[in-house]
Design an enzyme around this catalytic site. Sequence first.
Site, PDB file in Angstrom:
ATOM      1  N   THR A  90      90.908  11.404  -4.608  1.00  0.00           N
ATOM      2  CA  THR A  90      91.038  10.689  -5.878  1.00  0.00           C
ATOM      3  C   THR A  90      91.144   9.191  -5.635  1.00  0.00           C
ATOM      4  O   THR A  90      91.608   8.752  -4.582  1.00  0.00           O
ATOM      5  CB  THR A  90      92.287  11.153  -6.662  1.00  0.00           C
ATOM      6  OG1 THR A  90      92.318  10.483  -7.935  1.00  0.00           O
ATOM      7  CG2 THR A  90      93.585  10.823  -5.929  1.00  0.00           C
ATOM      8  N   ASN A 129      92.655   7.599  -8.226  1.00  0.00           N
ATOM      9  CA  ASN A 129      93.685   7.346  -9.240  1.00  0.00           C
ATOM     10  C   ASN A 129      95.056   7.357  -8.556  1.00  0.00           C
ATOM     11  O   ASN A 129      95.569   8.414  -8.191  1.00  0.00           O
ATOM     12  CB  ASN A 129      93.592   8.439 -10.316  1.00  0.00           C
ATOM     13  CG  ASN A 129      94.595   8.250 -11.438  1.00  0.00           C
ATOM     14  OD1 ASN A 129      95.670   7.707 -11.217  1.00  0.00           O
ATOM     15  ND2 ASN A 129      94.251   8.717 -12.622  1.00  0.00           N
ATOM     16  N   LYS A 182      97.834   9.771  -9.790  1.00  0.00           N
ATOM     17  CA  LYS A 182      97.773  11.164  -9.336  1.00  0.00           C
ATOM     18  C   LYS A 182      98.369  11.292  -7.937  1.00  0.00           C
ATOM     19  O   LYS A 182      99.160  12.199  -7.675  1.00  0.00           O
ATOM     20  CB  LYS A 182      96.307  11.611  -9.237  1.00  0.00           C
ATOM     21  CG  LYS A 182      95.627  11.895 -10.530  1.00  0.00           C
ATOM     22  CD  LYS A 182      94.251  12.453 -10.193  1.00  0.00           C
ATOM     23  CE  LYS A 182      93.421  12.696 -11.411  1.00  0.00           C
ATOM     24  NZ  LYS A 182      92.111  13.255 -11.070  1.00  0.00           N
ATOM     25  N   ASP A 194      91.060  17.761 -10.424  1.00  0.00           N
ATOM     26  CA  ASP A 194      90.478  17.271 -11.672  1.00  0.00           C
ATOM     27  C   ASP A 194      91.408  17.708 -12.795  1.00  0.00           C
ATOM     28  O   ASP A 194      91.919  18.832 -12.790  1.00  0.00           O
ATOM     29  CB  ASP A 194      89.074  17.825 -11.888  1.00  0.00           C
ATOM     30  CG  ASP A 194      88.300  16.981 -12.892  1.00  0.00           C
ATOM     31  OD1 ASP A 194      88.156  15.765 -12.667  1.00  0.00           O
ATOM     32  OD2 ASP A 194      87.840  17.528 -13.915  1.00  0.00           O
ATOM     33  N   TYR A 200      97.308   9.350 -20.683  1.00  0.00           N
ATOM     34  CA  TYR A 200      97.713   9.687 -22.048  1.00  0.00           C
ATOM     35  C   TYR A 200      99.218   9.952 -22.184  1.00  0.00           C
ATOM     36  O   TYR A 200      99.673  10.377 -23.248  1.00  0.00           O
ATOM     37  CB  TYR A 200      96.937  10.923 -22.530  1.00  0.00           C
ATOM     38  CG  TYR A 200      95.439  10.718 -22.621  1.00  0.00           C
ATOM     39  CD1 TYR A 200      94.856  10.178 -23.769  1.00  0.00           C
ATOM     40  CD2 TYR A 200      94.602  11.045 -21.564  1.00  0.00           C
ATOM     41  CE1 TYR A 200      93.486   9.981 -23.860  1.00  0.00           C
ATOM     42  CE2 TYR A 200      93.222  10.848 -21.637  1.00  0.00           C
ATOM     43  CZ  TYR A 200      92.672  10.319 -22.786  1.00  0.00           C
ATOM     44  OH  TYR A 200      91.319  10.113 -22.870  1.00  0.00           O
ATOM     45  N   ASP A 201      99.985   9.726 -21.133  1.00  0.00           N
ATOM     46  CA  ASP A 201     101.416  10.097 -21.149  1.00  0.00           C
ATOM     47  C   ASP A 201     102.223   9.517 -22.320  1.00  0.00           C
ATOM     48  O   ASP A 201     103.090  10.210 -22.870  1.00  0.00           O
ATOM     49  CB  ASP A 201     102.087   9.754 -19.812  1.00  0.00           C
ATOM     50  CG  ASP A 201     101.744  10.775 -18.737  1.00  0.00           C
ATOM     51  OD1 ASP A 201     101.234  11.850 -19.092  1.00  0.00           O
ATOM     52  OD2 ASP A 201     101.977  10.494 -17.556  1.00  0.00           O
ATOM     53  N   ARG A 227     100.225  19.285 -13.061  1.00  0.00           N
ATOM     54  CA  ARG A 227      99.978  18.994 -11.639  1.00  0.00           C
ATOM     55  C   ARG A 227     100.996  19.749 -10.774  1.00  0.00           C
ATOM     56  O   ARG A 227     100.643  20.330  -9.755  1.00  0.00           O
ATOM     57  CB  ARG A 227     100.085  17.475 -11.453  1.00  0.00           C
ATOM     58  CG  ARG A 227      99.374  16.932 -10.255  1.00  0.00           C
ATOM     59  CD  ARG A 227      99.081  15.454 -10.389  1.00  0.00           C
ATOM     60  NE  ARG A 227      97.922  15.209 -11.219  1.00  0.00           N
ATOM     61  CZ  ARG A 227      97.979  14.663 -12.435  1.00  0.00           C
ATOM     62  NH1 ARG A 227      99.122  14.248 -12.952  1.00  0.00           N
ATOM     63  NH2 ARG A 227      96.868  14.522 -13.142  1.00  0.00           N
TER      64      ARG A 227
END
Length: 211
Positions: free
Chosen positions: A7, A9, A12, A77, A162-163, A189
Amino acid sequence: MKITVATKNPGKTREISRILRSFLPDVPLEIADLTAGGAFYESPEETGSTFMENAEMKARCAWEKLGPSAGLVLGEDSGLEVDYLHGLPGVRSHRFSGPAATDEQNNAALLKKLEGVPWEKRTARYRCAMVLVDGGAVVARSEGTVEGFILMAPRGTGGFGYDPLFYCPELGKAFGESSAEEKNKVSHRARALAGLAPVLRRMCQTQRENL
Ligand code: ITT
């Protein structure tokens, strides 16, 4: 045990690293991702129609580019499924409002699409798919979900993506208002990683026995 998370990100990687260390406190983990070589590492196009297909694509692509230096490769993902939008943004969560969309733009686009929609119809879930690749072969897969509601306005600044809009009834607050520990107890996750932790523990034991 080295694990490369496929990733770019960092949100993550931060969560995966914390969660895995809490599940496997006795396993020495070295966790890397693709952010360091980000400028020249080209992520695969996410053409899959499911999170699992995309997770596998990311893991295989990272393995092909990095080879054995990557250690184990973890493809991940994830995204948000909103029932009122028939499962959107789904696998398009990162690109919901355009190819280079920021989290703020995606959140604004989501709020606009849900304008006037009452609370009871704002049900949603985060979904996460993970694929573990060892030596180029898939050795485990796992999925996790967490159910919630899309708030009428953002709350808090914690987490990522979106948290601030995701209200989690299990915590009684938005993920954006939750600490990392709270989110990591119930998140999609964490639930996907709970399925992989026993596999990683066994692999670590085998590595130790072979030393
Ligand atoms: P990589 O492809 O490099 O892994 P990405 O952010 O593009 O990074 P995805 O394609 O899996 O990853 O898209 C996931 C998007 O879904 C992410 O950017 C957020 O918008 C959303 N998302 C997933 N998990 C989330 C979480 O725990 N909190 C908030 N938003 C999340």
